[in-house]
Design a protein around this motif. Structure first.
Motif, PDB file in Angstrom:
ATOM      1  N   THR A  55      42.781  27.173 -22.902  1.00 47.27           N
ATOM      2  CA  THR A  55      42.212  25.854 -23.146  1.00 47.27           C
ATOM      3  C   THR A  55      43.110  25.169 -24.163  1.00 47.27           C
ATOM      4  OG1 THR A  55      39.962  26.634 -22.743  1.00 47.27           O
ATOM      5  CG2 THR A  55      40.207  24.541 -23.900  1.00 47.27           C
ATOM      6  N   GLY A  58      41.315  20.721 -25.192  1.00 44.46           N
ATOM      7  CA  GLY A  58      40.127  20.449 -24.403  1.00 44.46           C
ATOM      8  C   GLY A  58      40.278  20.617 -22.916  1.00 44.46           C
ATOM      9  N   ARG A  59      41.498  20.813 -22.436  1.00 41.67           N
ATOM     10  CA  ARG A  59      41.730  20.902 -20.987  1.00 41.67           C
ATOM     11  C   ARG A  59      41.877  22.362 -20.577  1.00 41.67           C
ATOM     12  NH1 ARG A  59      43.330  16.395 -17.978  1.00 41.67           N
ATOM     13  NH2 ARG A  59      43.685  16.901 -15.781  1.00 41.67           N
ATOM     14  N   LYS A  60      41.183  22.750 -19.500  1.00 42.88           N
ATOM     15  CA  LYS A  60      41.276  24.104 -18.968  1.00 42.88           C
ATOM     16  C   LYS A  60      42.507  24.203 -18.074  1.00 42.88           C
ATOM     17  CE  LYS A  60      37.205  25.202 -20.679  1.00 42.88           C
ATOM     18  NZ  LYS A  60      37.033  26.145 -21.794  1.00 42.88           N
ATOM     19  N   ASP A  75      46.220  22.673 -13.666  1.00 32.32           N
ATOM     20  CA  ASP A  75      44.789  22.543 -13.952  1.00 32.32           C
ATOM     21  C   ASP A  75      44.061  23.754 -13.399  1.00 32.32           C
ATOM     22  OD1 ASP A  75      44.930  20.247 -15.395  1.00 32.32           O
ATOM     23  OD2 ASP A  75      44.155  18.921 -13.834  1.00 32.32           O
ATOM     24  N   HIS A  84      38.170  29.367 -10.688  1.00 32.03           N
ATOM     25  CA  HIS A  84      39.211  29.335 -11.720  1.00 32.03           C
ATOM     26  C   HIS A  84      40.460  30.034 -11.190  1.00 32.03           C
ATOM     27  CE1 HIS A  84      41.229  29.359 -15.546  1.00 32.03           C
ATOM     28  NE2 HIS A  84      40.165  28.866 -16.182  1.00 32.03           N
ATOM     29  N   THR A 266      41.233  21.529 -32.170  1.00 37.96           N
ATOM     30  CA  THR A 266      40.215  22.309 -31.484  1.00 37.96           C
ATOM     31  C   THR A 266      39.039  21.412 -31.113  1.00 37.96           C
ATOM     32  OG1 THR A 266      38.908  22.924 -33.446  1.00 37.96           O
ATOM     33  CG2 THR A 266      40.860  24.270 -32.941  1.00 37.96           C
ATOM     34  N   GLU A 267      38.107  21.955 -30.336  1.00 33.71           N
ATOM     35  CA  GLU A 267      36.989  21.145 -29.840  1.00 33.71           C
ATOM     36  C   GLU A 267      36.063  20.672 -30.946  1.00 33.71           C
ATOM     37  OE1 GLU A 267      34.695  23.389 -27.121  1.00 33.71           O
ATOM     38  OE2 GLU A 267      34.390  25.092 -28.474  1.00 33.71           O
ATOM     39  N   GLU A 346      40.556  16.408 -23.739  1.00 32.68           N
ATOM     40  CA  GLU A 346      40.160  16.960 -22.450  1.00 32.68           C
ATOM     41  C   GLU A 346      40.717  16.213 -21.253  1.00 32.68           C
ATOM     42  OE1 GLU A 346      36.205  18.643 -20.050  1.00 32.68           O
ATOM     43  OE2 GLU A 346      35.948  17.408 -21.847  1.00 32.68           O
TER      44      GLU A 346
END
Length: 353
Positions: A55, A58-60, A75, A84, A266-267, A346
C-alpha cells in the motif's frame, strides 16, 4: 500572525512567502502529496518471479519482479472480479491472476483468459518503477519526469549504500523535513553554540537545496576544536525532493558524510520513513572495507541528530501561527512545495488549483 522584523531589501520576498504560507494547500495536508518517486520496498525483499502486495500513499498495488529481473507495479485488483493480483503468479514479465487465470503483460494488457479461449479487451493500470540505493521506487504519475532523488554532490558517482533504520513519526512528512532547516533548534535541542543561516537554491528536477552560513561560536571549545577542519563554512547541506525525501551532506572539508531520509505519508497523516546511508563507491577490497567503516560512522552521525528530535515528533501538533525571521528557510521550503504538482491520497489524481 506575529510581526516579523526584516531588513528592508528582503521584506517584499519574505512577505510573498508569508502569503504562500497562509494559502498553503499542500503542506502538512493529510490527504495530499507531491507527484514523484517514492520508496516501495527494499530490492532484496523481491526475488525474480515473486509478487507482493503493498500500500503506497493509500493505493493498493501488486509489485512483482519478472523472471528476467525487472520490477513492475500494477493496480492491485483484477478488473474481472476484483481478486488481488498479489495472490497470482509471475510468468515471464507478466502476471497471472489466481482466481480465473487471466494474464496481464508488462503494460497491463490482458493477453490470456483461458476460460474464454481468447484475451479479454481490458487492462490494469501500471506505474513506472526504478531501482536505486538498494530500494524499489514507484513514480506516482503517468510517466516519470525526473530522476530518482540523489545527493547533488554524488550525482555523477556510483554509491555504496547501507539501509539503516525504518521508522515512524507522529506527524506529517513535511514537518519531519523542515526540522533539518530549522536553524534555531540547533541551538536549543542540539546545543550547538552557533548561528546558522540557510541559503536556498532551486534545482530543475523539483528539488531545492539549503546550504548553511555559520556564524559565531568563537568562544565555544567545540567550535575551536573543529574550525581547523573547515576552510570556509562548516559544511551542512540539505536537498529536498517532493517535500518528502531529504538528503543531508555534512562533515569537514576533506571528507563528507551523506544520509538520505526517504519518507512517505501514511493513512493517518503520519510518517513512515527509511534511512539510507551513502558514500562514493571506491574500488577494490580495501575500498569496500573502507566504505563499511564510512557507513558505520555515517550511521553514528545520523543517530546523533535524530535522537534529540524523536520526542518532539512523537508529541507535536504542528501549527505554524507565529513565524519569525529565523524561520525564513522553512517558509521558503513551503513556498517551493506549493508550486509543485500535488496528488490526492489513494486516487493519485492531480489536485485542481
Amino acid at each position: 500572525m506575529a510581526a516579523i522584523e526584516l531588513n528592508s531589501e528582503k521584506t517584499t520576498d519574505f512577505n510573498h512567502s508569508i502569503a504562500s504560507l497562509r494559502d498553503a494547500q499542500i503542506f502538512n495536508h493529510s490527504q495530499r502529496f507531491i507527484q514523484g518517486w517514492y520508496w516501495a520496498i527494499p530490492s532484496r525483499e523481491l526475488k525474480p518471479g515473486q509478487v507482493k502486495p503493498i500500500t503506497l500513499l493509500g493505493r493498493k498495488i501488486a509489485i512483482y519482479r519478472g523472471e528476467a529481473g525487472k520490477v513492475f507495479a500494477v493496480d492491485a485488483y483484477c478488473p474481472h472480479m476484483g481478486a488481488h493480483l498479489a495472490e497470482g503468479k509471475v510468468e515471464g514479465n507478466g502476471l497471472r491472476c489466481f482466481f480465473h487465470n487471466w494474464k496481464f503483460d508488462a503494460d497491463g494488457i490482458c493477453v490470456d483468459s483461458p476460460c474464454l479461449g481468447k484475451p479479454v479487451s481490458v487492462t490494469i493500470k501500471t506505474w513506472p518503477t526504478a531501482e536505486k540505493y538498494g530500494m524499489i521506487w514507484v513514480w506516482t504519475g503517468e510517466e516519470a519526469q525526473q530522476p530518482i532523488p540523489f545527493v547533488p554532490e554524488l550525482k555523477e558517482d556510483s554509491c555504496d549504500v547501507m539501509l539503516a533504520a525504518r521508522f515512524e513519526k507522529n506527524c506529517h512528512p513535511n514537518v519531519v523535513m523542515i526540522n533539518a532547516i530549522d536553524a534555531h533548534h540547533f541551538n536549543t535541542v542540539h546545543n550547538l553554540p552557533v548561528d546558522i543561516v540557510f541559503q536556498k537554491k532551486e534545482l530543475p528536477e523539483n528539488a531545492i537545496t539549503f546550504s548553511n552560513i555559520t556564524r559565531g561560536g568563537d568562544d565555544s571549545w567545540f567550535v575551536k576544536l573543529i574550525r581547523p577542519l573547515y576552510q570556509n563554512e562548516v559544511t551542512y547541506k540539505m536537498c529536498y525532493w517532493y517535500g518528502s525525501i531529504g538528503t543531508v551532506t555534512l562533515g569537514p572539508d576533506f571528507f563528507h558524510f551523506h544520509i538520505m531520509f526517504a519518507l512517505r505519508l501514511t493513512e493517518t497523516g503520519k510518517t513512515e520513513g527509511q534511512t539510507l546511508l551513502l558514500t562514493q563507491k571506491r574500488p577494490g577490497l580495501w575500498g569496500w572495507i573502507f566504505n563499511r567503516f564510512v557507513l558505520w560512522i555515517t550511521w553514528i552521525v545520523g543517530n546523533y541528530f535524530a535522537k534529540g528530535d524523536t520526542q518532539i515528533f512523537q508529541t507535536i501538533k504542528f501549527d505554524f501561527k507565529t513565524p519569525t525571521k529565523a524561520d525564513k528557510s522553512i517558509i521558503e521550503f513551503i513556498d517551493h512545495l506549493e508550486g509543485q504538482t500535488a496528488l490526492t491520497w489513494e486516487t493519485w489524481q492531480a489536485v485542481e488549483r
